[in-house]
Design an enzyme around this catalytic site. Structure first.
Site, PDB file in Angstrom:
ATOM      1  CG  ASP A   9      -1.799   1.211   1.280  1.00  0.00           C
ATOM      2  OD1 ASP A   9      -2.492   1.475   0.288  1.00  0.00           O
ATOM      3  OD2 ASP A   9      -1.795   1.898   2.309  1.00  0.00           O
ATOM      4  CG  ASP A  11      -1.922   6.843  -0.733  1.00  0.00           C
ATOM      5  OD1 ASP A  11      -0.960   7.381  -1.305  1.00  0.00           O
ATOM      6  OD2 ASP A  11      -2.979   6.556  -1.304  1.00  0.00           O
ATOM      7  CB  THR A  43      -3.583   3.259  -3.792  1.00  0.00           C
ATOM      8  OG1 THR A  43      -4.125   4.218  -2.872  1.00  0.00           O
ATOM      9  CG2 THR A  43      -4.289   3.337  -5.116  1.00  0.00           C
ATOM     10  N   GLY A  44      -5.686   1.975  -1.788  1.00  0.00           N
ATOM     11  CA  GLY A  44      -7.093   1.766  -1.502  1.00  0.00           C
ATOM     12  C   GLY A  44      -7.951   2.901  -2.023  1.00  0.00           C
TER      13      GLY A  44
END
Length: 48
Positions: A9, A11, A43-44
């Protein structure tokens, strides 16, 4: 079962508050790649 892929991930996990990758994270990613493990940045956040 061996690790074949690491999804990181971006961020707030891979990148710090200054948007930089720490030396420890760089070293870990480099070692994983050296061992032949695929690295994927994820990324989410939604894409609009």
């Amino acid at each position: 079962m061996p690790v074949r892929l690491i999804a990181l991930d971006i961020d707030g996990t891979l990148l710090d508050s200054r948007w930089q990758v720490s030396e420890a994270n760089r070293n870990a990613i480099t070692e994983a790649a050296r061992r032949g493990i695929e690295i994927a940045l994820v990324t989410g956040r939604r894409y609009d």
